[in-house]
Scaffold this active site. Structure first.
Site, PDB file in Angstrom:
ATOM      1  N   HIS A 155       1.003  -1.027  -0.080  1.00 41.96           N
ATOM      2  CA  HIS A 155      -0.225  -0.079   0.050  1.00 41.96           C
ATOM      3  C   HIS A 155       0.890   1.432   0.020  1.00 41.96           C
ATOM      4  O   HIS A 155       1.892   1.054  -0.286  1.00 41.96           O
ATOM      5  CB  HIS A 155      -0.982  -0.060   1.107  1.00 41.96           C
ATOM      6  CG  HIS A 155      -0.180  -0.326   2.602  1.00 41.96           C
ATOM      7  ND1 HIS A 155       0.605   0.637   2.992  1.00 41.96           N
ATOM      8  CD2 HIS A 155      -0.302  -1.512   3.243  1.00 41.96           C
ATOM      9  CE1 HIS A 155       1.278   0.076   4.369  1.00 41.96           C
ATOM     10  NE2 HIS A 155       0.462  -1.086   4.277  1.00 41.96           N
ATOM     11  N   HIS A 205       4.131   1.345   2.258  1.00 41.32           N
ATOM     12  CA  HIS A 205       5.207   0.573   1.605  1.00 41.32           C
ATOM     13  C   HIS A 205       5.808   1.509   0.591  1.00 41.32           C
ATOM     14  O   HIS A 205       6.905   1.543   0.329  1.00 41.32           O
ATOM     15  CB  HIS A 205       5.056  -0.621   1.067  1.00 41.32           C
ATOM     16  CG  HIS A 205       4.257  -1.662   2.076  1.00 41.32           C
ATOM     17  ND1 HIS A 205       2.943  -2.253   2.023  1.00 41.32           N
ATOM     18  CD2 HIS A 205       4.776  -2.116   3.123  1.00 41.32           C
ATOM     19  CE1 HIS A 205       2.720  -2.848   2.950  1.00 41.32           C
ATOM     20  NE2 HIS A 205       3.696  -3.231   3.734  1.00 41.32           N
TER      21      HIS A 205
END
Ligand code: AMP
Length: 252
Positions: free
Chosen positions: A33, A36
């Site tokens: 997501h 990250h």
């Protein structure tokens, strides 16, 4: 083009060919997501080569159901890796990461025993043991960790110091949804009602006058609170909505 390497030996061979280059490394369990992505962007900006690992590490799950239900979004993860200039995705097989049968472990016996460590026995042994293995394969110049998992970040910084490891750990601030909920792969498992309730964890730990007040308020709002603890200038919290365990922390 992002290359995918599964074998640790093959990765080490590739790594030898990059001698003299700065290598940024972002270890993850996938289901990527924007949180990250912020780590990947830092790596891309600061290093000549970027490596992402995707490994749902079995040894850090104290609850087998949590491990089985951990989301997998491989195609999307690969697209995110490409879009963020990742050179190699290291995607090892469990039997190769743990060819010793997990008889060798890295254990910290103080800070790993409180907060999440108190309710998840063995969790941080699993985290430190896999990160040590990943660092030995990837040999990064810098590795990026989110402040969302602040206890994990602190323990990894401690491990790197304790073992004289030759890399820099870079902390990255927590990325949040517009309503304040810390982004997490586990958010995918929340029902719409739970998702609507979930941002209260951040709001409550930020505004409560004490940890005890935060526990009372979250319980009242329907969370099953694991802990809210003020420690070292931060407030740490873990709470369940159904069987999904959410964590967060803020500076106080
Ligand atoms: P995970 O895949 O959940 O194990 O996380 C991999 C890395 O991403 C860890 O260093 C996490 O702390 C980091 N991370 C996860 N969620 C976030 C977030 N919302 N903001 C910043 N970093 C995050």
């Amino acid at each position: 083009m992002t290359r995918v390497i599964r074998s640790p030996q093959e990765f080490k061979q590739w790594r030898r060919d990059q001698a003299g280059m700065t290598v940024g490394f972002v270890p993850t369990m996938g289901a990527l997501h924007a949180g990250h992505e912020s780590l990947l962007k830092r790596s891309r900006d600061e290093c000549e080569i970027s490596v992402l690992s995707i490994f749902v590490n079995p040894t850090q799950f104290n609850d087998p159901k949590d491990f089985e239900k951990y989301p997998m979004t491989w195609e999307q993860d690969l697209a995110i890796a490409e879009a963020n200039g990742v050179d190699v995705v290291f995607y090892p097989r469990p039997e190769e990461m743990y060819s010793d049968g997990y008889h060798y472990k890295v254990t910290e016996d103080e800070f790993s025993k409180v907060l999440c460590g108190a309710s998840r026995p063995g969790h941080f042994d699993g985290v430190l043991s896999v990160v040590m293995r990943l660092f030995n394969v990837v040999a990064p110049t810098k590795s990026y960790f989110g402040e969302k998992d602040f206890q994990q970040l602190t323990l990894i910084q401690g491990m790197v110091r304790a073992y004289f490891m030759d890399l820099i750990i870079v902390p990255v601030p927590t990325m949040r949804e517009a309503d304040g909920l810390a982004m997490s792969s586990r958010n995918l498992r929340l029902t719409p009602e739970q998702r609507a309730k979930a941002p209260a964890i951040y709001k409550t730990i930020k505004t409560a006058k004490s940890a005890a007040e935060a526990v009372a308020s979250l319980t009242e709002q329907g969370f099953k609170v694991d802990y809210v603890t003020d420690l070292k200038g931060r407030r740490f919290a873990a709470a369940f909505l159904g069987d999904v365990r959410l964590i967060d922390n803020v500076q106080i």
